[in-house]
Design a protein around this motif. Structure first.
Motif, short mmCIF file in Angstrom:
data_model
loop_
_atom_site.label_atom_id
_atom_site.label_comp_id
_atom_site.label_asym_id
_atom_site.label_seq_id
_atom_site.Cartn_x
_atom_site.Cartn_y
_atom_site.Cartn_z
N ALA A 75 50.82 92.76 81.73
CA ALA A 75 52.16 91.86 81.79
C ALA A 75 51.32 90.42 82.36
CB ALA A 75 53.14 92.02 82.55
N ASN A 76 51.27 89.37 81.68
CA ASN A 76 50.97 88.12 82.10
C ASN A 76 51.68 86.81 81.28
OD1 ASN A 76 49.26 87.21 79.57
ND2 ASN A 76 47.96 89.37 80.47
N LEU A 77 51.47 85.87 82.00
CA LEU A 77 51.96 84.55 81.16
C LEU A 77 51.07 83.96 79.96
CD1 LEU A 77 53.38 82.89 84.42
CD2 LEU A 77 54.44 84.69 82.83
N ARG A 78 50.11 84.38 79.58
CA ARG A 78 49.24 84.12 78.37
C ARG A 78 49.94 85.09 77.13
NH1 ARG A 78 43.06 85.29 78.40
NH2 ARG A 78 43.98 87.39 79.32
N ASP A 79 49.77 86.10 77.30
CA ASP A 79 50.31 87.08 76.12
C ASP A 79 51.51 87.79 76.33
OD1 ASP A 79 47.36 86.59 74.74
OD2 ASP A 79 46.51 87.86 76.45
N GLY A 80 52.46 87.64 77.38
CA GLY A 80 53.48 88.42 77.62
C GLY A 80 53.37 89.82 78.08
N VAL A 81 54.22 90.74 77.55
CA VAL A 81 54.22 92.11 78.03
C VAL A 81 53.81 93.11 76.98
CG1 VAL A 81 55.61 93.93 79.00
CG2 VAL A 81 56.01 91.45 79.63
N GLY A 82 52.95 93.87 77.11
CA GLY A 82 52.26 94.59 75.98
C GLY A 82 51.36 95.57 76.57
N VAL A 83 50.55 96.18 75.36
CA VAL A 83 49.65 97.04 75.72
C VAL A 83 48.25 96.68 75.07
CG1 VAL A 83 51.21 99.11 75.87
CG2 VAL A 83 50.26 98.38 73.45
N ASN A 84 46.98 97.05 75.56
CA ASN A 84 45.74 96.80 75.13
C ASN A 84 45.40 98.07 74.31
OD1 ASN A 84 45.15 94.38 76.26
ND2 ASN A 84 44.38 95.34 78.03
N LEU A 85 45.28 98.00 72.87
CA LEU A 85 45.15 99.02 72.23
C LEU A 85 43.46 99.44 72.26
CD1 LEU A 85 46.99 97.94 69.05
CD2 LEU A 85 47.63 99.33 70.79
N VAL A 86 42.64 98.50 72.52
CA VAL A 86 41.36 98.45 72.83
C VAL A 86 41.04 97.95 73.91
CG1 VAL A 86 39.00 98.44 71.86
CG2 VAL A 86 40.82 99.08 70.33
N ASP A 87 40.09 98.12 74.88
CA ASP A 87 39.80 97.46 76.07
C ASP A 87 38.43 97.96 76.60
OD1 ASP A 87 39.86 95.54 77.99
OD2 ASP A 87 41.29 96.89 79.37
N THR A 88 37.23 97.30 76.12
CA THR A 88 36.14 97.58 76.55
C THR A 88 35.40 96.43 77.01
OG1 THR A 88 34.85 97.04 74.53
CG2 THR A 88 35.87 99.27 74.86
N SER A 89 34.16 96.33 77.62
CA SER A 89 33.59 95.23 78.18
C SER A 89 33.03 94.27 77.22
CB SER A 89 32.31 95.83 78.59
OG SER A 89 31.29 96.39 77.87
N LEU A 90 33.15 94.87 75.65
CA LEU A 90 32.75 93.74 74.74
C LEU A 90 34.08 93.16 73.90
CD1 LEU A 90 29.79 95.47 73.10
CD2 LEU A 90 29.69 93.39 74.67
N VAL A 91 35.31 94.09 73.88
CA VAL A 91 36.10 93.48 73.13
C VAL A 91 37.67 94.09 73.61
CG1 VAL A 91 36.29 95.56 71.54
CG2 VAL A 91 37.26 93.65 70.84
N THR A 92 38.64 93.21 73.45
CA THR A 92 39.79 93.75 74.23
C THR A 92 41.00 93.46 72.62
OG1 THR A 92 39.82 93.30 76.23
CG2 THR A 92 41.76 93.62 75.56
N VAL A 93 41.51 94.44 72.25
CA VAL A 93 42.88 94.02 70.99
C VAL A 93 44.19 94.61 71.82
CG1 VAL A 93 43.47 95.08 68.92
CG2 VAL A 93 40.97 94.79 69.55
N GLY A 94 44.94 93.51 71.70
CA GLY A 94 46.20 93.86 72.32
C GLY A 94 47.57 93.50 71.41
N ALA A 95 48.59 94.07 71.55
CA ALA A 95 49.92 93.80 71.03
C ALA A 95 51.09 93.52 72.18
CB ALA A 95 50.27 94.73 70.15
N SER A 96 51.97 92.35 72.02
CA SER A 96 52.99 92.29 72.92
C SER A 96 53.91 91.85 72.47
CB SER A 96 52.19 91.52 74.19
OG SER A 96 51.73 90.28 73.74
N ILE A 97 55.09 91.51 73.32
CA ILE A 97 56.15 90.54 73.23
C ILE A 97 55.80 89.53 73.99
CG2 ILE A 97 58.56 90.34 73.21
CD1 ILE A 97 57.67 92.11 71.03
#
Length: 260
Positions: A75-97
């Motif tokens: 939860a942050n004020l950049r992307d809102g509230v959601g989940v990181n589907l992928v979160d590594t040292s090289l890439v983060t993929v997320g979905a949120s409201i």
């Protein structure tokens, strides 16, 4: 959320550069392993920004600074509230409201009316390579606002000047579909009659480009001060809208935050 100089979007774009990217600052200073640790960062800030993108009025607002990550949840004020589907040292993929931008009727010419702030579904990909952070995202509004689609791209490079001081230069741009552009910058026949302005219709296209600089200073291991400045230019047909008084505008944000 990087990061549009409306009151809401400037607030969250600047927070994206400062508080929401605090973990990227830590990563640059301490190593990529910091990125994937859980954290709770909360604080308070003050924003000074245009009341709407391209407008002639400015507003000063208090705003929270929030960046929470617990496992895949964020939860942050950049992307809102959601989940990181992928979160590594090289890439983060997320979905949120997340929020979608708007403006108050008293901030635009009489007869134009308000565009309500609302919510949208967001997806994003963030790439981290050799200290450079590239983020690509898109938000589709579904409640309030324009209910349009806005895509964004940003590039930043956190630099650890000292163990306590980090600076983050960033550049970014946004693209919007015709629905967003017409409802935010357009003037229909009803609005033209009420306001005395000419009708104005737009298609899809790049909406704005921005450059920003954030300085983040750690008073202690838990307390962080941040100051951000951003300059945004409204592009193309959006910039030629009768609602746009100033194509290029600055904004600023100051905050203090505590990491638990």
């Amino acid at each position: 959320m990087k990061t549009v100089i409306t009151t809401a979007c400037a607030a969250f774009a600047l927070l994206a550069v400062s508080e929401a990217r605090a973990q990227d600052v830590d990563a640059a200073a301490q190593g990529d392993a910091v990125r994937n640790t859980d954290h709770i960062i909360v604080g308070m800030g003050a924003l000074y920004a245009p009341a709407y993108e391209g407008g002639d009025k400015y507003r000063a607002l208090p705003l929270p600074a929030i960046d929470i990550k617990q496992g895949r949840f964020f939860a942050n004020l950049r992307d809102g509230v959601g989940v990181n589907l992928v979160d590594t040292s090289l890439v983060t993929v997320g979905a949120s409201i997340t929020y979608t931008q708007g403006y108050r009727s008293k901030d635009v010419p009489a007869g134009i009316g308000a565009v309500n702030f609302g919510a949208g579904a967001r997806g994003f990909v963030s790439l981290h390579e050799k200290g450079v952070i590239l983020t690509l995202g898109a938000t589709q509004g579904f409640v309030g606002g324009t209910k349009g689609l806005v895509a964004d791209a940003s590039l930043s490079y956190p630099v650890a000047v000292t163990r306590r001081l980090t600076i983050i230069p960033s550049v970014g741009t946004t693209w919007a579909n015709a629905k967003f552009n017409n409802r935010y910058f357009g003037i229909d026949t009803v609005q033209a009659t009420a306001s005395g302005l000419s009708t104005y219709a737009l298609g899809a296209g790049f909406k704005d480009a921005s450059g920003s600089l954030t300085a983040s200073y750690r008073l202690t291991s838990n307390i962080m001060l941040s100051a951000s400045g951003v300059v945004t230019t409204v592009l193309g047909a959006d910039g030629r809208s009768p609602l746009v008084v100033h194509k290029t505008q600055p904004a600023g944000f100051l905050s203090v935050a505590y990491r638990f």
